[in-house]
Design a protein around this motif. Structure first.
Motif, PDB file in Angstrom:
ATOM      1  N   GLY A  52      -2.421  -3.001 -11.652  1.00 12.41           N
ATOM      2  CA  GLY A  52      -1.665  -3.844 -10.730  1.00 12.41           C
ATOM      3  C   GLY A  52      -1.979  -3.489  -9.292  1.00 12.41           C
ATOM      4  O   GLY A  52      -3.022  -2.918  -8.985  1.00 12.41           O
ATOM      5  N   ILE A  53      -1.039  -3.802  -8.403  1.00 10.49           N
ATOM      6  CA  ILE A  53      -1.331  -3.657  -6.983  1.00 10.49           C
ATOM      7  C   ILE A  53      -1.283  -2.213  -6.495  1.00 10.49           C
ATOM      8  O   ILE A  53      -1.885  -1.892  -5.483  1.00 10.49           O
ATOM      9  CB  ILE A  53      -0.426  -4.554  -6.117  1.00 10.49           C
ATOM     10  N   TYR A  54      -0.549  -1.347  -7.183  1.00 10.78           N
ATOM     11  CA  TYR A  54      -0.481   0.057  -6.782  1.00 10.78           C
ATOM     12  C   TYR A  54      -1.413   0.887  -7.646  1.00 10.78           C
ATOM     13  O   TYR A  54      -1.586   0.611  -8.830  1.00 10.78           O
ATOM     14  CB  TYR A  54       0.933   0.613  -6.934  1.00 10.78           C
ATOM     15  N   SER A  55      -1.973   1.917  -7.066  1.00  9.35           N
ATOM     16  CA  SER A  55      -2.780   2.854  -7.856  1.00  9.35           C
ATOM     17  C   SER A  55      -1.874   3.856  -8.559  1.00  9.35           C
ATOM     18  O   SER A  55      -2.131   4.269  -9.680  1.00  9.35           O
ATOM     19  CB  SER A  55      -3.750   3.610  -6.953  1.00  9.35           C
ATOM     20  N   ILE A  56      -0.803   4.266  -7.856  1.00  7.74           N
ATOM     21  CA  ILE A  56       0.144   5.230  -8.400  1.00  7.74           C
ATOM     22  C   ILE A  56       1.550   4.688  -8.169  1.00  7.74           C
ATOM     23  O   ILE A  56       1.855   4.134  -7.117  1.00  7.74           O
ATOM     24  CB  ILE A  56       0.006   6.610  -7.705  1.00  7.74           C
ATOM     25  N   PHE A  57       2.400   4.849  -9.159  1.00  2.66           N
ATOM     26  CA  PHE A  57       3.816   4.517  -9.027  1.00  2.66           C
ATOM     27  C   PHE A  57       4.566   5.809  -9.284  1.00  2.66           C
ATOM     28  O   PHE A  57       4.415   6.424 -10.332  1.00  2.66           O
ATOM     29  CB  PHE A  57       4.217   3.421 -10.022  1.00  2.66           C
ATOM     30  N   ALA A  58       5.356   6.254  -8.309  1.00  2.82           N
ATOM     31  CA  ALA A  58       6.020   7.549  -8.388  1.00  2.82           C
ATOM     32  C   ALA A  58       7.512   7.407  -8.152  1.00  2.82           C
ATOM     33  O   ALA A  58       7.980   6.432  -7.564  1.00  2.82           O
ATOM     34  CB  ALA A  58       5.427   8.502  -7.355  1.00  2.82           C
ATOM     35  N   ARG A  59       8.241   8.414  -8.608  1.00  2.00           N
ATOM     36  CA  ARG A  59       9.678   8.481  -8.346  1.00  2.00           C
ATOM     37  C   ARG A  59       9.951   9.753  -7.563  1.00  2.00           C
ATOM     38  O   ARG A  59       9.415  10.817  -7.892  1.00  2.00           O
ATOM     39  CB  ARG A  59      10.474   8.493  -9.651  1.00  2.00           C
ATOM     40  N   ILE A  60      10.777   9.620  -6.522  1.00  2.00           N
ATOM     41  CA  ILE A  60      11.173  10.792  -5.751  1.00  2.00           C
ATOM     42  C   ILE A  60      12.696  10.851  -5.696  1.00  2.00           C
ATOM     43  O   ILE A  60      13.376   9.822  -5.814  1.00  2.00           O
ATOM     44  CB  ILE A  60      10.570  10.813  -4.330  1.00  2.00           C
ATOM     45  N   VAL A  61      13.220  12.047  -5.544  1.00  2.98           N
ATOM     46  CA  VAL A  61      14.658  12.255  -5.413  1.00  2.98           C
ATOM     47  C   VAL A  61      14.883  13.037  -4.124  1.00  2.98           C
ATOM     48  O   VAL A  61      14.217  14.046  -3.883  1.00  2.98           O
ATOM     49  CB  VAL A  61      15.231  13.016  -6.631  1.00  2.98           C
ATOM     50  N   CYS A  62      15.819  12.545  -3.292  1.00  2.83           N
ATOM     51  CA  CYS A  62      16.098  13.161  -1.990  1.00  2.83           C
ATOM     52  C   CYS A  62      17.607  13.289  -1.785  1.00  2.83           C
ATOM     53  O   CYS A  62      18.399  12.601  -2.426  1.00  2.83           O
ATOM     54  CB  CYS A  62      15.503  12.319  -0.864  1.00  2.83           C
ATOM     55  N   ARG A  63      17.987  14.149  -0.832  1.00  2.00           N
ATOM     56  CA  ARG A  63      19.406  14.365  -0.542  1.00  2.00           C
ATOM     57  C   ARG A  63      20.051  13.153   0.119  1.00  2.00           C
ATOM     58  O   ARG A  63      21.177  12.781  -0.224  1.00  2.00           O
ATOM     59  CB  ARG A  63      19.576  15.593   0.358  1.00  2.00           C
ATOM     60  N   ASP A  64      19.355  12.557   1.059  1.00  3.59           N
ATOM     61  CA  ASP A  64      19.903  11.441   1.834  1.00  3.59           C
ATOM     62  C   ASP A  64      18.746  10.674   2.467  1.00  3.59           C
ATOM     63  O   ASP A  64      17.578  11.015   2.255  1.00  3.59           O
ATOM     64  CB  ASP A  64      20.885  11.938   2.893  1.00  3.59           C
ATOM     65  N   THR A  65      19.073   9.660   3.264  1.00  3.70           N
ATOM     66  CA  THR A  65      18.005   8.841   3.846  1.00  3.70           C
ATOM     67  C   THR A  65      17.162   9.623   4.849  1.00  3.70           C
ATOM     68  O   THR A  65      15.963   9.372   4.974  1.00  3.70           O
ATOM     69  CB  THR A  65      18.565   7.565   4.512  1.00  3.70           C
ATOM     70  N   GLN A  66      17.763  10.563   5.565  1.00  5.80           N
ATOM     71  CA  GLN A  66      16.994  11.395   6.497  1.00  5.80           C
ATOM     72  C   GLN A  66      15.973  12.240   5.725  1.00  5.80           C
ATOM     73  O   GLN A  66      14.812  12.343   6.128  1.00  5.80           O
ATOM     74  CB  GLN A  66      17.929  12.307   7.312  1.00  5.80           C
ATOM     75  N   HIS A  67      16.404  12.820   4.629  1.00  2.00           N
ATOM     76  CA  HIS A  67      15.496  13.613   3.791  1.00  2.00           C
ATOM     77  C   HIS A  67      14.388  12.715   3.232  1.00  2.00           C
ATOM     78  O   HIS A  67      13.216  13.105   3.194  1.00  2.00           O
ATOM     79  CB  HIS A  67      16.291  14.294   2.674  1.00  2.00           C
ATOM     80  N   LEU A  68      14.746  11.509   2.806  1.00  2.00           N
ATOM     81  CA  LEU A  68      13.760  10.550   2.306  1.00  2.00           C
ATOM     82  C   LEU A  68      12.713  10.271   3.380  1.00  2.00           C
ATOM     83  O   LEU A  68      11.509  10.287   3.111  1.00  2.00           O
ATOM     84  CB  LEU A  68      14.441   9.251   1.883  1.00  2.00           C
ATOM     85  N   ARG A  69      13.161  10.034   4.603  1.00  2.00           N
ATOM     86  CA  ARG A  69      12.232   9.772   5.697  1.00  2.00           C
ATOM     87  C   ARG A  69      11.295  10.955   5.909  1.00  2.00           C
ATOM     88  O   ARG A  69      10.091  10.784   6.072  1.00  2.00           O
ATOM     89  CB  ARG A  69      13.000   9.479   6.998  1.00  2.00           C
TER      90      ARG A  69
END
Length: 162
Positions: free
Chosen positions: A105-122
């Protein structure tokens, strides 16, 4: 079917099905439920481990209750698909990346991440993932709720829910 799969029977599938529902279930309890001895379950589990079918067990954690409230999926575009292994090795070094798949499909890799909050995600996206050599760009999808997370019911017939 491979030759190894031919060595798996319905009893093995019932054992796997019960352990996928509750990995802490004692072999004696499994034996009672499927009408074999606990020793038989032990021997069969050893066989399944040697065959590489059972690769271990995991403790399932509710990340949100520990303050890790953001679960996100990343569609990752690579500069070249031949960079997959190199990029995967670099992603493996980022603790917030909990799984990754090489996809069509359109992505080469599909990943899942887990973060504390939106700042951590950024921070994870900007300071870690987007600095991985070979990643062209990413698309982020924040999960609002996980409604289904279950094992495949391998046991046959009515006895699946044993």
């Amino acid at each position: 079917m491979t030759e190894k799969n031919l060595e798996i029977d319905n009893t093995d599938l019932k054992i796997l099905s019960l352990l996928m529902q509750d990995a802490n279930m004692a072999y004696t309890e499994i034996g009672k439920r499927i009408f074999v001895s606990g020793g038989t379950v032990h021997v069969r589990m050893n066989k399944l481990k040697q065959m590489g079918i059972v690769r271990g067990s995991q403790l399932v954690i509710d990340h949100a209750k520990l303050g890790w409230d953001i679960s996100a999926f990343l569609g990752i575009y690579l500069d070249k698909s031949s960079l997959y292994e190199e990029v995967s090795q670099q992603l493996e070094q980022i603790p917030e990346v909990v799984n990754a798949h090489y996809t069509t499909g359109i992505y080469s890799i599909f990943a899942r991440i887990v973060c504390r909050d939106t700042q951590h995600l950024r921070e994870v996206l900007h300071d870690k993932i987007q600095k991985v050599a070979g990643i062209q760009r990413t698309e982020t999808f924040i999960s609002l709720e996980e409604s289904i997370n279950r094992p495949i019911p391998f046991a046959e017939g009515k006895e699946q829910g044993v």
